[in-house]
Design a protein around this motif. Sequence first.
Motif, PDB file in Angstrom:
ATOM      1  N   TYR A 159       0.861  -1.187   0.000  1.00  0.00           N
ATOM      2  CA  TYR A 159       0.000   0.000   0.000  1.00  0.00           C
ATOM      3  C   TYR A 159       0.896   1.235   0.000  1.00  0.00           C
ATOM      4  CZ  TYR A 159      -3.060   3.709   1.663  1.00  0.00           C
ATOM      5  OH  TYR A 159      -3.735   4.897   1.778  1.00  0.00           O
ATOM      6  N   ASP A 161       0.551   5.402   0.312  1.00  0.00           N
ATOM      7  CA  ASP A 161      -0.242   6.613   0.496  1.00  0.00           C
ATOM      8  C   ASP A 161       0.460   7.743  -0.253  1.00  0.00           C
ATOM      9  OD1 ASP A 161      -2.538   7.725   2.529  1.00  0.00           O
ATOM     10  OD2 ASP A 161      -1.031   9.240   2.017  1.00  0.00           O
ATOM     11  N   THR A 199      -3.661   4.058   6.559  1.00  0.00           N
ATOM     12  CA  THR A 199      -4.043   5.018   5.522  1.00  0.00           C
ATOM     13  C   THR A 199      -4.062   6.428   6.086  1.00  0.00           C
ATOM     14  OG1 THR A 199      -6.431   5.018   5.928  1.00  0.00           O
ATOM     15  CG2 THR A 199      -5.546   3.227   4.580  1.00  0.00           C
ATOM     16  N   ASN A 200      -4.140   7.377   5.174  1.00  0.00           N
ATOM     17  CA  ASN A 200      -4.290   8.771   5.576  1.00  0.00           C
ATOM     18  C   ASN A 200      -5.692   9.240   5.178  1.00  0.00           C
ATOM     19  OD1 ASN A 200      -3.946  11.629   6.011  1.00  0.00           O
ATOM     20  ND2 ASN A 200      -1.748  11.327   5.913  1.00  0.00           N
ATOM     21  N   ALA A 202      -7.098   8.956   1.674  1.00  0.00           N
ATOM     22  CA  ALA A 202      -7.605   8.334   0.442  1.00  0.00           C
ATOM     23  C   ALA A 202      -7.750   9.311  -0.715  1.00  0.00           C
ATOM     24  CB  ALA A 202      -8.937   7.607   0.683  1.00  0.00           C
ATOM     25  N   TYR A 205      -3.778   7.153  -3.574  1.00  0.00           N
ATOM     26  CA  TYR A 205      -3.129   5.967  -3.018  1.00  0.00           C
ATOM     27  C   TYR A 205      -2.922   4.939  -4.118  1.00  0.00           C
ATOM     28  CZ  TYR A 205      -7.955   4.145  -2.942  1.00  0.00           C
ATOM     29  OH  TYR A 205      -9.228   3.753  -3.283  1.00  0.00           O
ATOM     30  N   ASP A 231     -11.487   5.837   3.598  1.00  0.00           N
ATOM     31  CA  ASP A 231     -10.217   5.775   4.326  1.00  0.00           C
ATOM     32  C   ASP A 231     -10.321   4.828   5.525  1.00  0.00           C
ATOM     33  OD1 ASP A 231     -12.009   7.564   5.442  1.00  0.00           O
ATOM     34  OD2 ASP A 231     -10.515   9.095   5.944  1.00  0.00           O
ATOM     35  N   MET A 234     -10.438   1.102   4.357  1.00  0.00           N
ATOM     36  CA  MET A 234      -9.134   0.479   4.117  1.00  0.00           C
ATOM     37  C   MET A 234      -8.435   0.131   5.424  1.00  0.00           C
ATOM     38  SD  MET A 234      -7.558   2.173   0.649  1.00  0.00           S
ATOM     39  CE  MET A 234      -7.731   3.909   1.055  1.00  0.00           C
ATOM     40  N   ASN A 235      -8.582   0.996   6.430  1.00  0.00           N
ATOM     41  CA  ASN A 235      -8.031   0.652   7.741  1.00  0.00           C
ATOM     42  C   ASN A 235      -8.702  -0.599   8.291  1.00  0.00           C
ATOM     43  OD1 ASN A 235      -6.191   2.774   7.951  1.00  0.00           O
ATOM     44  ND2 ASN A 235      -7.709   4.172   8.790  1.00  0.00           N
ATOM     45  N   SER A 238      -7.502  -3.685   6.470  1.00  0.00           N
ATOM     46  CA  SER A 238      -6.113  -4.021   6.815  1.00  0.00           C
ATOM     47  C   SER A 238      -6.023  -4.653   8.199  1.00  0.00           C
ATOM     48  CB  SER A 238      -5.228  -2.776   6.731  1.00  0.00           C
ATOM     49  OG  SER A 238      -5.583  -1.819   7.716  1.00  0.00           O
ATOM     50  N   SER A 248       3.351  -0.877   4.099  1.00  0.00           N
ATOM     51  CA  SER A 248       2.820   0.374   3.569  1.00  0.00           C
ATOM     52  C   SER A 248       3.903   1.442   3.550  1.00  0.00           C
ATOM     53  CB  SER A 248       1.611   0.855   4.379  1.00  0.00           C
ATOM     54  OG  SER A 248       1.974   1.234   5.684  1.00  0.00           O
ATOM     55  N   HIS A 250       4.448   5.717   3.291  1.00  0.00           N
ATOM     56  CA  HIS A 250       3.953   7.086   3.303  1.00  0.00           C
ATOM     57  C   HIS A 250       5.111   7.986   2.880  1.00  0.00           C
ATOM     58  CE1 HIS A 250       0.033   6.600   5.582  1.00  0.00           C
ATOM     59  NE2 HIS A 250       0.548   5.374   5.579  1.00  0.00           N
TER      60      HIS A 250
END
Length: 271
Positions: A159, A161, A199-200, A202, A205, A231, A234-235, A238, A248, A250
Amino acid sequence: MKVYLGLVHNNSAHVGDVKNEIETLKLVLQKDGKDVEIGYSSYQPEIHNHSVFRFLKRRFEYFKLMLKWNAHKESGGQFRFFISSFLWFLRVVDLKKLTRHSIIETFVTDKHLRLWFSAIEDSDYIVIFEDDVIFKKESISNLEKVINFAEASENKILYFDLAGGLDIKALGISGLKVFDNISDELSSIGAVHYEKIVTNTACGYMLSKGLLKEFLAILIENPSYRDTSIDWLMNRLSIEMKNHQRESFHFNPPIFNHGSFTGEYQSWQDK
Protein backbone atom coordinates in the motif's frame (compact mmCIF):
# COMPACT_ATOMS: atom_id res chain seq x y z
CA MET A 1 2.95 -4.69 -15.98
CA LYS A 2 -0.48 -3.08 -16.09
CA VAL A 3 -1.34 0.03 -14.08
CA TYR A 4 -4.92 1.15 -13.57
CA LEU A 5 -5.38 4.89 -13.00
CA GLY A 6 -8.74 5.73 -11.43
CA LEU A 7 -10.35 9.08 -10.71
CA VAL A 8 -13.18 9.51 -8.22
CA HIS A 9 -14.93 12.79 -8.91
CA ASN A 10 -18.06 14.84 -8.49
CA ASN A 11 -18.08 16.63 -11.86
CA SER A 12 -16.51 19.64 -10.17
CA ALA A 13 -15.40 22.67 -12.16
CA HIS A 14 -11.72 21.68 -12.04
CA VAL A 15 -12.11 17.98 -12.84
CA GLY A 16 -10.98 18.59 -16.43
CA ASP A 17 -7.61 19.79 -15.16
CA VAL A 18 -7.17 16.64 -13.07
CA LYS A 19 -8.14 14.45 -16.04
CA ASN A 20 -5.50 16.20 -18.17
CA GLU A 21 -2.85 15.47 -15.52
CA ILE A 22 -3.86 11.82 -15.43
CA GLU A 23 -3.68 11.61 -19.23
CA THR A 24 -0.16 13.03 -19.05
CA LEU A 25 0.73 10.47 -16.39
CA LYS A 26 -0.61 7.72 -18.65
CA LEU A 27 1.63 8.81 -21.52
CA VAL A 28 4.71 8.91 -19.28
CA LEU A 29 4.04 5.42 -17.93
CA GLN A 30 3.43 4.07 -21.41
CA LYS A 31 6.82 5.40 -22.46
CA ASP A 32 8.23 3.37 -19.56
CA GLY A 33 6.70 0.26 -21.13
CA LYS A 34 3.68 0.02 -18.84
CA ASP A 35 0.22 -0.98 -20.00
CA VAL A 36 -2.11 1.72 -18.66
CA GLU A 37 -5.87 1.95 -18.33
CA ILE A 38 -7.85 4.93 -17.02
CA GLY A 39 -11.20 4.67 -15.26
CA TYR A 40 -13.58 7.32 -13.96
CA SER A 41 -16.21 7.04 -11.26
CA SER A 42 -18.64 9.92 -10.75
CA TYR A 43 -22.24 8.68 -10.70
CA GLN A 44 -24.13 9.16 -7.47
CA PRO A 45 -27.83 9.41 -6.59
CA GLU A 46 -29.34 12.70 -5.53
CA ILE A 47 -28.02 13.73 -2.13
CA HIS A 48 -30.39 13.56 0.81
CA ASN A 49 -29.59 13.31 4.49
CA HIS A 50 -29.24 10.00 6.23
CA SER A 51 -31.84 9.27 8.87
CA VAL A 52 -30.76 9.97 12.43
CA PHE A 53 -30.86 6.24 13.15
CA ARG A 54 -28.60 5.45 10.17
CA PHE A 55 -26.22 8.22 11.16
CA LEU A 56 -25.99 7.05 14.78
CA LYS A 57 -25.55 3.43 13.68
CA ARG A 58 -22.62 4.43 11.47
CA ARG A 59 -21.18 6.62 14.20
CA PHE A 60 -21.27 3.74 16.70
CA GLU A 61 -19.49 1.51 14.16
CA TYR A 62 -16.80 4.18 13.83
CA PHE A 63 -16.44 4.31 17.60
CA LYS A 64 -15.78 0.55 17.73
CA LEU A 65 -13.48 0.75 14.72
CA MET A 66 -11.46 3.58 16.27
CA LEU A 67 -10.69 1.36 19.27
CA LYS A 68 -9.50 -1.46 17.00
CA TRP A 69 -7.51 1.06 14.97
CA ASN A 70 -5.71 2.39 18.04
CA ALA A 71 -4.66 -1.14 18.96
CA HIS A 72 -3.64 -1.88 15.35
CA LYS A 73 -1.30 1.10 15.17
CA GLU A 74 0.16 0.24 18.57
CA SER A 75 -0.25 3.73 19.98
CA GLY A 76 -0.82 2.64 23.58
CA GLY A 77 -3.04 4.51 26.03
CA GLN A 78 -6.05 2.39 25.12
CA PHE A 79 -8.18 3.55 28.09
CA ARG A 80 -7.44 7.20 27.45
CA PHE A 81 -8.21 6.68 23.78
CA PHE A 82 -11.48 4.95 24.73
CA ILE A 83 -12.56 7.98 26.74
CA SER A 84 -11.68 10.47 24.01
CA SER A 85 -13.40 8.33 21.38
CA PHE A 86 -16.52 7.99 23.52
CA LEU A 87 -16.67 11.76 24.00
CA TRP A 88 -16.35 12.11 20.22
CA PHE A 89 -19.29 9.72 19.78
CA LEU A 90 -21.45 11.86 22.09
CA ARG A 91 -20.47 15.15 20.47
CA VAL A 92 -23.27 15.74 17.96
CA VAL A 93 -23.27 19.48 17.30
CA ASP A 94 -24.99 20.03 13.94
CA LEU A 95 -27.17 17.02 13.24
CA LYS A 96 -28.37 18.29 9.85
CA LYS A 97 -24.82 18.76 8.63
CA LEU A 98 -23.60 15.46 10.08
CA THR A 99 -26.40 13.40 8.52
CA ARG A 100 -25.58 15.00 5.15
CA HIS A 101 -21.88 14.20 5.59
CA SER A 102 -22.87 10.65 6.47
CA ILE A 103 -24.55 9.88 3.16
CA ILE A 104 -21.85 11.64 1.13
CA GLU A 105 -19.25 9.36 2.74
CA THR A 106 -21.15 6.30 1.54
CA PHE A 107 -21.41 7.72 -2.00
CA VAL A 108 -17.65 8.36 -2.12
CA THR A 109 -16.88 4.86 -0.86
CA ASP A 110 -19.10 3.38 -3.56
CA LYS A 111 -17.21 5.31 -6.25
CA HIS A 112 -13.88 3.97 -5.02
CA LEU A 113 -15.19 0.41 -4.88
CA ARG A 114 -16.48 0.56 -8.45
CA LEU A 115 -12.94 1.36 -9.57
CA TRP A 116 -11.52 -1.44 -7.41
CA PHE A 117 -13.78 -4.00 -9.05
CA SER A 118 -12.97 -2.63 -12.51
CA ALA A 119 -9.24 -2.98 -11.89
CA ILE A 120 -9.05 -6.35 -10.17
CA GLU A 121 -9.33 -8.54 -13.29
CA ASP A 122 -6.09 -7.69 -15.07
CA SER A 123 -4.23 -4.80 -13.37
CA ASP A 124 -1.07 -5.30 -11.33
CA TYR A 125 -1.34 -1.97 -9.54
CA ILE A 126 -4.23 0.42 -9.06
CA VAL A 127 -3.67 4.14 -8.45
CA ILE A 128 -6.73 6.05 -7.25
CA PHE A 129 -7.13 9.82 -7.12
CA GLU A 130 -9.95 11.95 -5.82
CA ASP A 131 -10.62 15.14 -7.71
CA ASP A 132 -9.12 17.42 -5.05
CA VAL A 133 -5.69 15.95 -5.72
CA ILE A 134 -3.00 18.47 -6.67
CA PHE A 135 -0.25 17.39 -9.06
CA LYS A 136 3.02 19.05 -8.12
CA LYS A 137 5.87 19.66 -10.55
CA GLU A 138 7.70 16.51 -9.50
CA SER A 139 4.63 14.34 -8.80
CA ILE A 140 4.70 12.28 -11.98
CA SER A 141 8.44 11.58 -11.88
CA ASN A 142 8.20 10.60 -8.20
CA LEU A 143 5.24 8.30 -8.88
CA GLU A 144 7.31 6.67 -11.64
CA LYS A 145 9.92 5.81 -9.00
CA VAL A 146 7.24 4.33 -6.74
CA ILE A 147 5.77 2.20 -9.51
CA ASN A 148 9.18 0.94 -10.63
CA PHE A 149 10.03 0.05 -7.02
CA ALA A 150 6.73 -1.81 -6.62
CA GLU A 151 7.28 -3.74 -9.85
CA ALA A 152 10.67 -4.96 -8.64
CA SER A 153 9.53 -5.73 -5.08
CA GLU A 154 9.34 -9.36 -3.98
CA ASN A 155 6.45 -8.55 -1.64
CA LYS A 156 3.25 -7.99 -3.61
CA ILE A 157 1.02 -6.97 -0.67
CA LEU A 158 1.78 -3.27 -0.81
CA TYR A 159 0.00 0.00 0.00
CA PHE A 160 1.31 3.45 -0.92
CA ASP A 161 -0.24 6.61 0.50
CA LEU A 162 0.43 9.24 -2.14
CA ALA A 163 -1.45 12.42 -1.22
CA GLY A 164 -1.27 12.63 2.55
CA GLY A 165 -3.69 15.08 4.11
CA LEU A 166 -3.03 14.78 7.80
CA ASP A 167 0.55 15.20 8.95
CA ILE A 168 2.14 11.81 9.62
CA LYS A 169 2.56 12.77 13.30
CA ALA A 170 -1.16 13.50 13.51
CA LEU A 171 -1.93 9.94 12.37
CA GLY A 172 -0.50 8.67 15.63
CA ILE A 173 1.45 5.85 14.00
CA SER A 174 4.81 6.51 15.65
CA GLY A 175 4.44 3.23 17.56
CA LEU A 176 4.53 1.16 14.39
CA LYS A 177 7.68 -0.62 13.35
CA VAL A 178 9.53 1.24 10.60
CA PHE A 179 11.76 -0.69 8.20
CA ASP A 180 15.24 0.71 7.62
CA ASN A 181 15.92 -1.27 4.44
CA ILE A 182 14.25 1.26 2.17
CA SER A 183 15.67 1.80 -1.29
CA ASP A 184 17.79 4.88 -1.94
CA GLU A 185 15.38 5.91 -4.69
CA LEU A 186 12.36 5.94 -2.38
CA SER A 187 14.36 7.41 0.47
CA SER A 188 15.26 10.33 -1.78
CA ILE A 189 11.57 11.26 -2.12
CA GLY A 190 10.78 11.06 1.60
CA ALA A 191 9.36 7.55 1.89
CA VAL A 192 8.64 6.04 5.31
CA HIS A 193 8.22 2.25 5.26
CA TYR A 194 5.83 0.68 7.81
CA GLU A 195 5.27 -2.99 8.64
CA LYS A 196 1.49 -2.51 8.77
CA ILE A 197 -0.96 -0.90 6.38
CA VAL A 198 -2.18 2.48 7.60
CA THR A 199 -4.04 5.02 5.52
CA ASN A 200 -4.29 8.77 5.58
CA THR A 201 -7.17 10.39 3.65
CA ALA A 202 -7.60 8.33 0.44
CA CYS A 203 -7.12 11.41 -1.78
CA GLY A 204 -4.39 9.51 -3.59
CA TYR A 205 -3.13 5.97 -3.02
CA MET A 206 -1.78 2.91 -4.80
CA LEU A 207 -2.64 -0.73 -4.08
CA SER A 208 -0.95 -3.84 -5.40
CA LYS A 209 -3.19 -6.47 -6.94
CA GLY A 210 -2.28 -8.83 -4.13
CA LEU A 211 -3.51 -6.35 -1.54
CA LEU A 212 -6.63 -5.51 -3.54
CA LYS A 213 -7.53 -9.21 -3.70
CA GLU A 214 -7.17 -9.46 0.08
CA PHE A 215 -9.34 -6.38 0.58
CA LEU A 216 -12.08 -7.53 -1.78
CA ALA A 217 -12.20 -11.03 -0.28
CA ILE A 218 -13.00 -9.52 3.13
CA LEU A 219 -15.41 -6.99 1.66
CA ILE A 220 -17.38 -9.59 -0.29
CA GLU A 221 -17.82 -11.64 2.88
CA ASN A 222 -18.83 -8.52 4.84
CA PRO A 223 -20.96 -6.33 2.54
CA SER A 224 -22.06 -4.13 5.46
CA TYR A 225 -18.50 -2.73 5.51
CA ARG A 226 -19.45 -0.68 2.43
CA ASP A 227 -21.16 1.68 4.87
CA THR A 228 -17.73 2.84 6.05
CA SER A 229 -15.95 5.91 4.63
CA ILE A 230 -13.22 4.84 2.19
CA ASP A 231 -10.22 5.78 4.33
CA TRP A 232 -11.64 4.02 7.38
CA LEU A 233 -12.72 1.11 5.20
CA MET A 234 -9.13 0.48 4.12
CA ASN A 235 -8.03 0.65 7.74
CA ARG A 236 -10.77 -1.80 8.67
CA LEU A 237 -9.80 -4.24 5.93
CA SER A 238 -6.11 -4.02 6.81
CA ILE A 239 -6.90 -4.81 10.46
CA GLU A 240 -8.79 -7.96 9.45
CA MET A 241 -6.28 -9.24 6.90
CA LYS A 242 -4.94 -12.70 7.64
CA ASN A 243 -1.87 -12.17 5.46
CA HIS A 244 0.73 -10.46 7.62
CA GLN A 245 3.29 -10.04 4.83
CA ARG A 246 1.99 -6.58 4.07
CA GLU A 247 3.75 -3.25 4.04
CA SER A 248 2.82 0.37 3.57
CA PHE A 249 4.67 3.47 2.46
CA HIS A 250 3.95 7.09 3.30
CA PHE A 251 5.82 10.09 1.95
CA ASN A 252 6.94 13.26 3.68
CA PRO A 253 6.27 15.52 1.88
CA PRO A 254 3.48 13.67 0.04
CA ILE A 255 3.93 12.97 -3.65
CA PHE A 256 0.68 14.82 -4.40
CA ASN A 257 -1.08 17.48 -2.35
CA HIS A 258 -4.55 17.04 -0.94
CA GLY A 259 -6.28 20.20 -2.11
CA SER A 260 -9.07 20.11 0.49
CA PHE A 261 -6.42 20.13 3.23
CA THR A 262 -4.18 22.78 1.65
CA GLY A 263 -7.17 25.07 1.00
CA GLU A 264 -6.80 24.96 -2.78
CA TYR A 265 -10.14 23.15 -3.15
CA GLN A 266 -13.32 22.97 -1.12
CA SER A 267 -14.33 19.58 0.23
CA TRP A 268 -17.42 17.95 -1.32
CA GLN A 269 -18.92 17.70 2.15
CA ASP A 270 -18.77 21.45 2.70
CA LYS A 271 -20.55 22.39 -0.52
